[in-house]
Design a protein around this motif. Structure first.
Motif, PDB file in Angstrom:
ATOM      1  N   GLU A 128       3.317   4.066  10.942  1.00  0.00           N
ATOM      2  CA  GLU A 128       1.934   3.983  10.439  1.00  0.00           C
ATOM      3  C   GLU A 128       1.995   4.662   9.259  1.00  0.00           C
ATOM      4  OE1 GLU A 128      -2.443   2.590  11.345  1.00  0.00           O
ATOM      5  OE2 GLU A 128      -0.920   2.350  12.964  1.00  0.00           O
ATOM      6  N   LEU A 129       2.213   5.759   8.765  1.00  0.00           N
ATOM      7  CA  LEU A 129       1.768   6.474   8.169  1.00  0.00           C
ATOM      8  C   LEU A 129       2.984   6.394   6.916  1.00  0.00           C
ATOM      9  CD1 LEU A 129      -0.004   8.598   7.253  1.00  0.00           C
ATOM     10  CD2 LEU A 129       1.306  10.203   8.211  1.00  0.00           C
ATOM     11  N   THR A 181       3.625  -2.883   9.976  1.00  0.00           N
ATOM     12  CA  THR A 181       1.890  -2.849   9.661  1.00  0.00           C
ATOM     13  C   THR A 181       0.738  -2.600  10.182  1.00  0.00           C
ATOM     14  OG1 THR A 181       2.313  -5.452   9.214  1.00  0.00           O
ATOM     15  CG2 THR A 181       2.976  -3.831   6.887  1.00  0.00           C
ATOM     16  N   ARG A 199      -7.135   6.573   2.869  1.00  0.00           N
ATOM     17  CA  ARG A 199      -8.179   4.824   4.162  1.00  0.00           C
ATOM     18  C   ARG A 199      -8.275   5.929   5.708  1.00  0.00           C
ATOM     19  NH1 ARG A 199      -6.009   1.872   7.914  1.00  0.00           N
ATOM     20  NH2 ARG A 199      -3.968   1.850   6.658  1.00  0.00           N
ATOM     21  N   LEU A 200      -6.850   6.443   6.234  1.00  0.00           N
ATOM     22  CA  LEU A 200      -7.187   6.851   7.329  1.00  0.00           C
ATOM     23  C   LEU A 200      -8.395   8.048   7.709  1.00  0.00           C
ATOM     24  CD1 LEU A 200      -3.136   6.806   8.469  1.00  0.00           C
ATOM     25  CD2 LEU A 200      -5.311   5.703   9.195  1.00  0.00           C
ATOM     26  N   MET A 245       0.414  -1.170   0.098  1.00  0.00           N
ATOM     27  CA  MET A 245      -0.210   0.479   0.056  1.00  0.00           C
ATOM     28  C   MET A 245       0.906   1.497  -0.337  1.00  0.00           C
ATOM     29  SD  MET A 245      -2.922   0.959   2.939  1.00  0.00           S
ATOM     30  CE  MET A 245      -4.426  -0.226   2.571  1.00  0.00           C
ATOM     31  N   GLU A 249      -2.654   5.763  -0.426  1.00  0.00           N
ATOM     32  CA  GLU A 249      -3.506   4.863  -0.270  1.00  0.00           C
ATOM     33  C   GLU A 249      -3.477   5.435   1.382  1.00  0.00           C
ATOM     34  OE1 GLU A 249      -3.502   2.088  -4.189  1.00  0.00           O
ATOM     35  OE2 GLU A 249      -2.073   1.423  -1.966  1.00  0.00           O
ATOM     36  N   ARG A 250      -2.825   5.361   1.963  1.00  0.00           N
ATOM     37  CA  ARG A 250      -3.049   4.928   2.888  1.00  0.00           C
ATOM     38  C   ARG A 250      -3.701   6.755   3.995  1.00  0.00           C
ATOM     39  NH1 ARG A 250       1.557   1.984   3.485  1.00  0.00           N
ATOM     40  NH2 ARG A 250       2.865   3.656   2.673  1.00  0.00           N
ATOM     41  N   GLY A 254       4.387   3.318   6.252  1.00  0.00           N
ATOM     42  CA  GLY A 254       4.463   1.859   6.259  1.00  0.00           C
ATOM     43  C   GLY A 254       5.710   1.097   6.580  1.00  0.00           C
TER      44      GLY A 254
END
Length: 66
Positions: free
Chosen positions: A60-61, A66, A9-10, A1, A5-6, A63
């Motif tokens: 996390e942002l 996970t 989604r967030l 991802m 994309e993150r 990547g």
């Protein structure tokens, strides 16, 4: 991802529009759209505020976890 994309989604998980996110970060909604479409990435100076706003760690942002 991808990071875009993150972000998308967030952003949706936090019930925000592209315009809301852009306003909080003092960027244009077009910039947010480009991030989410993979046409560009947020400036490094925005990573910490973006992570805080989206309620995730910077790792996390981007990547790194996970």
């Amino acid at each position: 991802m991808t990071i875009g994309e993150r972000i998308k989604r967030l952003r949706k998980e936090n019930d925000m529009t592209q315009e809301n996110l852009a306003d909080y970060l003092c960027v244009s909604y077009q910039a947010v759209s480009k991030w989410e479409c993979g046409l560009s990435c947020p400036d490094i100076s925005l990573i910490v505020p973006l992570a805080r706003l989206l309620k995730v760690s910077t790792d996390e942002l981007i990547g790194a976890v996970t």
